[in-house]
Design a protein around this motif. Structure first.
Motif, mmCIF file in Angstrom:
data_model
loop_
_atom_site.group_PDB
_atom_site.id
_atom_site.type_symbol
_atom_site.label_atom_id
_atom_site.label_comp_id
_atom_site.label_asym_id
_atom_site.label_seq_id
_atom_site.Cartn_x
_atom_site.Cartn_y
_atom_site.Cartn_z
ATOM 1 N N UNK A 127 0.850 -1.184 0.000
ATOM 2 C CA UNK A 127 0.000 0.000 0.000
ATOM 3 C C UNK A 127 0.887 1.237 0.000
ATOM 4 N N UNK A 128 0.509 2.211 -0.809
ATOM 5 C CA UNK A 128 1.290 3.432 -0.926
ATOM 6 C C UNK A 128 1.009 4.345 0.258
ATOM 7 N N UNK A 129 2.073 4.910 0.824
ATOM 8 C CA UNK A 129 1.918 5.826 1.946
ATOM 9 C C UNK A 129 2.284 7.243 1.519
ATOM 10 N N UNK A 130 1.814 8.196 2.286
ATOM 11 C CA UNK A 130 1.984 9.601 1.919
ATOM 12 C C UNK A 130 3.402 10.080 2.214
ATOM 13 N N UNK A 131 3.971 10.804 1.264
ATOM 14 C CA UNK A 131 5.244 11.475 1.515
ATOM 15 C C UNK A 131 5.002 12.652 2.447
ATOM 16 N N UNK A 132 5.862 12.803 3.443
ATOM 17 C CA UNK A 132 5.695 13.899 4.398
ATOM 18 C C UNK A 132 6.015 15.231 3.749
ATOM 19 N N UNK A 133 5.563 16.296 4.386
ATOM 20 C CA UNK A 133 5.893 17.627 3.904
ATOM 21 C C UNK A 133 7.391 17.866 3.962
ATOM 22 N N UNK A 134 8.079 17.246 4.929
ATOM 23 C CA UNK A 134 9.520 17.391 4.999
ATOM 24 C C UNK A 134 10.188 16.795 3.766
ATOM 25 N N UNK A 170 9.599 9.611 -10.634
ATOM 26 C CA UNK A 170 8.589 9.462 -9.577
ATOM 27 C C UNK A 170 9.254 8.969 -8.306
ATOM 28 N N UNK A 171 8.766 9.460 -7.174
ATOM 29 C CA UNK A 171 9.249 9.026 -5.859
ATOM 30 C C UNK A 171 8.041 8.586 -5.053
ATOM 31 N N UNK A 172 8.067 7.342 -4.579
ATOM 32 C CA UNK A 172 6.931 6.817 -3.829
ATOM 33 C C UNK A 172 7.415 5.953 -2.675
ATOM 34 N N UNK A 173 6.548 5.801 -1.657
ATOM 35 C CA UNK A 173 6.869 5.042 -0.445
ATOM 36 C C UNK A 173 5.788 4.001 -0.232
ATOM 37 N N UNK A 174 6.219 2.778 0.111
ATOM 38 C CA UNK A 174 5.300 1.648 0.180
ATOM 39 C C UNK A 174 5.492 0.849 1.471
ATOM 40 N N UNK A 175 4.369 0.308 1.960
ATOM 41 C CA UNK A 175 4.409 -0.599 3.095
ATOM 42 C C UNK A 175 3.593 -1.838 2.761
ATOM 43 N N UNK A 176 3.880 -2.912 3.487
ATOM 44 C CA UNK A 176 3.169 -4.166 3.261
ATOM 45 C C UNK A 176 2.049 -4.307 4.288
ATOM 46 N N UNK A 177 0.905 -4.791 3.822
ATOM 47 C CA UNK A 177 -0.257 -4.968 4.701
ATOM 48 C C UNK A 177 -0.467 -6.450 4.980
#
Length: 600
Positions: free
Chosen positions: A548-555, A593-600
């Motif tokens: 599942x894709x997670x949100x990139x922080x404002x930082x 593209x830059x994306x962050x993912x976690x496993x559910x």
């Protein structure tokens, strides 16, 4: 979009032409005071590597208040960093580009399907010649929004489309803008159908071309001729294409302005495709020529050209810093961090991570472990990876960071297994993939194996940076147009960031970019190894593995914007959001593209 729910039917070739990376969602503007803990600071020169300046000298993580923007970009107190500078200068610089089956619970069981079937990868011909190209050109002609800093805010959208339509504006059109206008003229001159005419009326470049300079008008005509030639090649009208190509070749130049340069290399690739299709050049001879230069192999070593690419063009560092920031934020409570790198190359990203972890006080670091995965020629791979490991160990020692480096080297990624990784129970595992997955799209079984092993390891986070382009279409004409806009943006960037006759620029264009253009335009099937896909395709693919894709922080977003400022041409670097994914572009054309993912 409903097809995304049917995981069993997902494949790169099935999705790529239906999905676009563009949307109009931008991150909300926020106060700079919401940013905490991380700043970039300028360090002094850190020695040389065979006459090449250090790649990590200008970009460092330091603890401070990022709201002090001038201090971030132009720090006056260099003494604060002098002790670190002295410890770095004896070490060689580090760069990066780019760049067994396991059992699952039924919930995550995936059906193994080829992501790229080269046996069936043949160009197809559309019944309506201009339908798909019109849509692609229309999408690229929507104008763009640029995210710029404002007082009290980090980023906000600005509509820059007026620079093209405002005749009183003296700003020069970008290379991509020239292509957009040429595309519109091509559609207008080629289309007679009512449906296509309707598209033209809504096209943002459907206006009078008065007010343009003579050079811009010539460039538009040249690009329009290139599009017409590509259409004829796509429909196998080779004799007509040859006549048009001769005119194009006489007007283009590899030493001219960026439009003439990019047209030169696309014309060269079209010529090679025609020769191949008509039997003038055999496929074997073309393959031998391609084997003489492999960008994937070349980017594993540090050369002056690659250093110039990293130092002068913003994309590598602008995408790298938010990736590292996202990783840091997901391991803030970990005393032992284990990062699995799918394509480590020279490991510049880990020097950045080390500097960030050095000053972490909330949770003192007990161990940073990096595991590098490599495949192919095992002897050569081992030497390259081990050399990177030695450099990273020396760098970690200079910062007094507890560090461990391990390698997983296999002859074929199909042999990769979970037990190859030395993972302790008290380690927090993360996966880092920068331009690593794109190389395996053609070898879909290898890509499947890698993702299954990662799924079994179950890392806390997986950070991914990839090329944001659709170079995997089965349609030659569609692929040609996508590649034309992508490389036009790069040639435009080189024009702004490097001198016209600079040696490194000529090498980048004539070897690296020429190879990519030729691979997209002149080759088909198994020969075509450059198969970039957009974030929507990766998103559908990752979903199959319970990610599942997670949100990139404002930082993380602020890191990207701040790094872009450090480049003289950084104001042309644009940012967009596709869902939770950051799209880094050049004057509106997506690049990474830059994306962050976690496993559910």
């Amino acid at each position: 979009m409903e097809n995304l729910c049917n995981f069993g039917e997902i494949s790169f070739s099935a999705i790529e032409d239906k999905l676009s990376s563009s949307n109009d969602t931008f991150w909300h503007t926020k106060k700079v005071t919401e940013m905490k803990n991380v700043q970039f600071s300028l360090a002094e020169d850190q020695g040389n590597y065979n006459g090449i300046g250090s790649l990590c000298s200008n970009f460092c993580f330091f603890q401070d208040d990022p709201s002090q923007e001038e201090e971030l970009l132009f720090p006056t107190n260099q003494q604060k960093f002098h002790h670190q500078q002295k410890s770095y200068q004896d070490h060689e610089p580090l760069d990066n580009l780019q760049f067994d089956m396991v059992q699952f619970d039924e919930q995550f069981e995936t059906k193994k399907l080829p992501l790229c079937d080269t046996k069936k990868d043949k160009q197809y011909f559309q019944n309506t010649p201009l339908a798909a190209p019109v849509e692609i050109l229309k999408n690229y002609g929507k104008g763009f929004k640029r995210l710029l800093p404002d007082e009290g805010k980090i980023l906000h959208p600005v509509n820059d489309f007026g620079l093209v339509t405002d005749n009183d504006n003296e700003r020069k059109l970008s290379t991509a803008d020239i292509m957009k206008i040429a595309g519109t003229k091509f559609i207008q001159s080629s289309s007679s159908s009512e449906s296509a005419s309707g598209l033209i009326l809504n096209h943002p470049f459907g206006f009078s071309f008065s007010g343009l300079s003579d050079e811009e008008k010539d460039d538009i005509s040249l690009a329009e001729s290139l599009l017409a030639c590509a259409e004829k090649v796509g429909y196998q009208q080779f004799e007509r294409a040859r006549k048009l190509l001769s005119q194009i070749e006489s007007l283009s130049s590899k030493t001219g302005n960026p439009v003439k340069r990019v047209v030169y290399y696309f014309a060269e690739a079209l010529r090679q495709r025609i020769d191949r299709e008509t039997g003038r050049v055999s496929i074997n001879n073309m393959q031998k020529k391609e084997s003489l230069f492999d960008p994937e192999v070349e980017t594993k070593d540090l050369t002056p050209t690659l250093v110039a690419f990293i130092e002068d063009l913003p994309f590598c560092k602008v995408s790298m810093f938010p990736c590292v920031q996202a990783l840091i934020e997901n391991v803030t409570d970990a005393k032992k961090i284990h990062v699995i790198d799918l394509a480590i190359r020279k490991g510049l990203q880990w020097t950045i991570l080390m500097q960030a972890l050095q000053s972490r006080s909330e949770c003192p670091l007990e161990l940073l472990k990096i595991t590098a995965i490599s495949s192919g020629n095992t002897d050569t791979s081992k030497l390259v990876v081990e050399d990177t490991g030695k450099r990273l160990k020396d760098f970690a020692q200079s910062l007094n960071i507890p560090f461990s480096f391990d390698t997983v080297i296999v002859s074929d990624l199909l042999h990769l297994r979970e037990d190859h990784f030395k993972i302790d129970s008290d380690e927090t595992v993360a996966v880092y993939s920068q331009f690593a997955l794109r190389c395996k799209i053609q070898q879909s079984d290898q890509l499947e194996t890698v993702m299954r092993v990662i799924r079994t390891i179950n890392p806390r986070v997986m950070v991914v940076a990839e090329i944001e382009a659709n170079h995997n279409s089965k349609s030659f004409v569609n692929r040609f147009i996508e590649a034309l806009f992508y490389f036009s943006a790069f040639f435009d960037c080189l024009e702004d960031c490097m001198k016209g006759d600079e040696k490194n620029r000529m090498i980048i264009e004539s070897m690296y970019f020429s190879h990519g253009i030729r691979n997209n335009v002149a080759e088909e099937g198994a020969e075509r190894k450059s198969r970039n896909v957009k974030i929507d395709v990766w998103r559908a693919f990752f979903t199959r593995f319970g990610m599942v894709e997670t949100e990139l922080s404002m930082m993380s977003l602020y890191q990207a914007e701040l790094v872009a400022k450090r480049f003289p041409c950084g104001s042309s670097c644009t940012f967009d959001m596709n869902g939770h994914c950051l799209i880094v572009g050049w004057k509106g054309t997506p690049i990474i593209s830059v994306s962050v993912w976690k496993f559910i």
